[in-house]
Design a protein around this motif. Structure first.
Motif, PDB file in Angstrom:
ATOM      1  N   SER A 150      29.414 -62.743  32.310  1.00 40.54           N
ATOM      2  CA  SER A 150      29.101 -62.169  31.003  1.00 40.54           C
ATOM      3  C   SER A 150      29.754 -60.800  30.827  1.00 40.54           C
ATOM      4  O   SER A 150      30.253 -60.471  29.748  1.00 40.54           O
ATOM      5  N   LEU A 151      29.759 -59.999  31.887  1.00 41.88           N
ATOM      6  CA  LEU A 151      30.415 -58.700  31.824  1.00 41.88           C
ATOM      7  C   LEU A 151      31.911 -58.850  31.579  1.00 41.88           C
ATOM      8  O   LEU A 151      32.507 -58.134  30.768  1.00 41.88           O
ATOM      9  N   LEU A 152      32.534 -59.804  32.270  1.00 42.70           N
ATOM     10  CA  LEU A 152      33.967 -60.014  32.111  1.00 42.70           C
ATOM     11  C   LEU A 152      34.303 -60.500  30.703  1.00 42.70           C
ATOM     12  O   LEU A 152      35.333 -60.120  30.134  1.00 42.70           O
ATOM     13  N   ARG A 153      33.429 -61.328  30.134  1.00 39.68           N
ATOM     14  CA  ARG A 153      33.695 -61.871  28.802  1.00 39.68           C
ATOM     15  C   ARG A 153      33.708 -60.802  27.720  1.00 39.68           C
ATOM     16  O   ARG A 153      34.317 -60.987  26.663  1.00 39.68           O
ATOM     17  N   THR A 154      33.046 -59.686  27.968  1.00 41.29           N
ATOM     18  CA  THR A 154      33.051 -58.622  26.960  1.00 41.29           C
ATOM     19  C   THR A 154      34.442 -58.019  26.793  1.00 41.29           C
ATOM     20  O   THR A 154      34.755 -57.476  25.726  1.00 41.29           O
ATOM     21  N   SER A 172      27.113 -52.512  27.894  1.00 47.76           N
ATOM     22  CA  SER A 172      28.132 -52.314  26.861  1.00 47.76           C
ATOM     23  C   SER A 172      27.662 -51.341  25.783  1.00 47.76           C
ATOM     24  O   SER A 172      28.432 -51.004  24.883  1.00 47.76           O
ATOM     25  N   LEU A 173      26.427 -50.886  25.861  1.00 47.01           N
ATOM     26  CA  LEU A 173      25.947 -49.879  24.917  1.00 47.01           C
ATOM     27  C   LEU A 173      26.613 -48.543  25.208  1.00 47.01           C
ATOM     28  O   LEU A 173      27.004 -48.259  26.345  1.00 47.01           O
ATOM     29  N   PRO A 174      26.750 -47.682  24.193  1.00 49.62           N
ATOM     30  CA  PRO A 174      27.239 -46.330  24.475  1.00 49.62           C
ATOM     31  C   PRO A 174      26.242 -45.594  25.361  1.00 49.62           C
ATOM     32  O   PRO A 174      25.043 -45.882  25.340  1.00 49.62           O
ATOM     33  N   ILE A 175      26.743 -44.656  26.144  1.00 49.87           N
ATOM     34  CA  ILE A 175      25.851 -43.899  27.014  1.00 49.87           C
ATOM     35  C   ILE A 175      24.950 -42.990  26.186  1.00 49.87           C
ATOM     36  O   ILE A 175      23.752 -42.879  26.437  1.00 49.87           O
ATOM     37  N   HIS A 176      25.529 -42.358  25.183  1.00 52.41           N
ATOM     38  CA  HIS A 176      24.773 -41.451  24.311  1.00 52.41           C
ATOM     39  C   HIS A 176      24.708 -42.031  22.906  1.00 52.41           C
ATOM     40  O   HIS A 176      25.524 -42.868  22.529  1.00 52.41           O
TER      41      HIS A 176
END
Length: 323
Positions: free
Chosen positions: A26-30, A196-200
């Motif tokens: 799933s991480l790779l698919r992003t 995949s969310l922004p950190i801030h």
């Protein structure tokens, strides 16, 4: 910390495992992440295509630090039978490598519930890992609470009470206590969505960032169902009727204590009976969707058909001997 406002480089322990491979894929698919599998030299596990590989020696601290240096996040997945000190070695190495984020080996029922943790010794190491990360003070953690894996657990007679070969089911109490449970694909999507969310916080709002979840627990579910709901799905999938099954009932607290007694006598299935029955207690600790809420909607996780997961569980029950 990475100069980017997003996590880019992710190391994962257990990248080829039952749950880890779904997280990795799933991480790779992003298309947003470089994923590195952290593995032992003697590992025979097949890894998903597209991952980088770093070999470590758990008895060589420096080898783990070197493998983790430059990573933005470490995801840890490992089985119940993994050496007790293995995760702590990873956490110490991540601190020395200055890894900003750790998703520890959580993937469990709600270990923020003190009564549950007190009753099931196997769960006690989960909050201990979070405490270690905080104590070292170099990384932030996000613990992902998922409940038990549905397609794994339904296949084990000692877990959810179903024996597909004999067409028998044991309902705990009245069989109507609901618990939150997940599937491997759903949790894979959750990990990818979360990392995949922004950190801030950005324009999407304060809720859609990792800072919101820093050093805390998040809750992800696939189904919140009772044993009777599971049985209804089983009947549909197997195209059988209730008359084709032998249904019995057992008081859930009695099952819990009998599981402990069996385990003390060397019956490893006693462990499963004890651990699984505890989340069906009427205190509601197994239904974290109700007591805690989930981040399913925030991550855009889909609603899937329970029958597909039931089919997977029945197939697993034919392929694996649980004893």
């Amino acid at each position: 910390m990475t100069a980017s406002s997003y996590i880019e480089k992710i190391a994962i322990v257990g990248a080829g495992g039952n749950s880890g491979k779904f997280m990795t894929e799933s991480l790779l698919r992003t298309g947003k992440h470089t994923v590195t599998a952290i593995t032992r030299a003697d590992s025979k596990t097949k890894l998903p295509e597209g991952v980088e590989v770093k070999i470590i020696d758990y008895d060589n601290h420096t080898s783990i630090v070197d493998a983790l240096r430059g990573q933005d996040a470490l995801v840890i997945t490992m089985g119940v039978m993994a050496p007790a000190d293995q995760q702590s070695k990873l956490i110490h190495a991540a601190a020395d490598a200055s890894v900003p984020w750790i998703l520890p080996n959580e993937w469990s029922p709600d270990t923020a519930d003190k009564a549950l943790v007190e009753d099931v010794a196997a769960f006690q190491k989960i909050p201990q890992a979070r405490e270690l990360i905080t104590k070292l003070g170099k990384s932030s953690f996000i613990g992902i609470t998922t409940g038990f894996w549905y397609e794994w657990s339904l296949a084990i007679g000692a877990a959810y009470g179903f024996d597909f070969a004999d067409r028998t089911v044991t309902l705990f109490d009245d069989g109507e206590t609901k618990i939150s449970t997940s599937t491997w694909p759903q949790v894979g999507r959750a990990v990818a969505g979360l990392l995949s969310l922004p950190i801030h916080a950005e324009d999407q709002g304060k809720d859609r960032c990792l800072d919101r979840f820093r050093d805390g627990l998040v809750y992800v579910s696939r189904f919140t169902v009772s044993q009777k709901d599971m049985l209804d799905s089983v009947l549909r999938v197997t195209q059988t009727s209730l008359n084709d099954w032998r249904v019995t009932h057992e008081p859930v607290q009695e099952r819990f204590h009998k599981g402990i007694e069996a385990l003390q006598k060397g019956d490893r299935m006693g462990f499963a009976r004890m651990m699984y029955s505890r989340v069906f207690y009427p205190d509601g600790n197994g239904n974290f969707e109700k007591t805690r809420g989930t981040i399913n909607e925030l991550l855009g996780l889909p609603q899937e058909d329970i029958d597909e997961a039931t089919k997977a569980a029945i197939q697993r029950s034919k392929e694996t001997t649980w004893s």
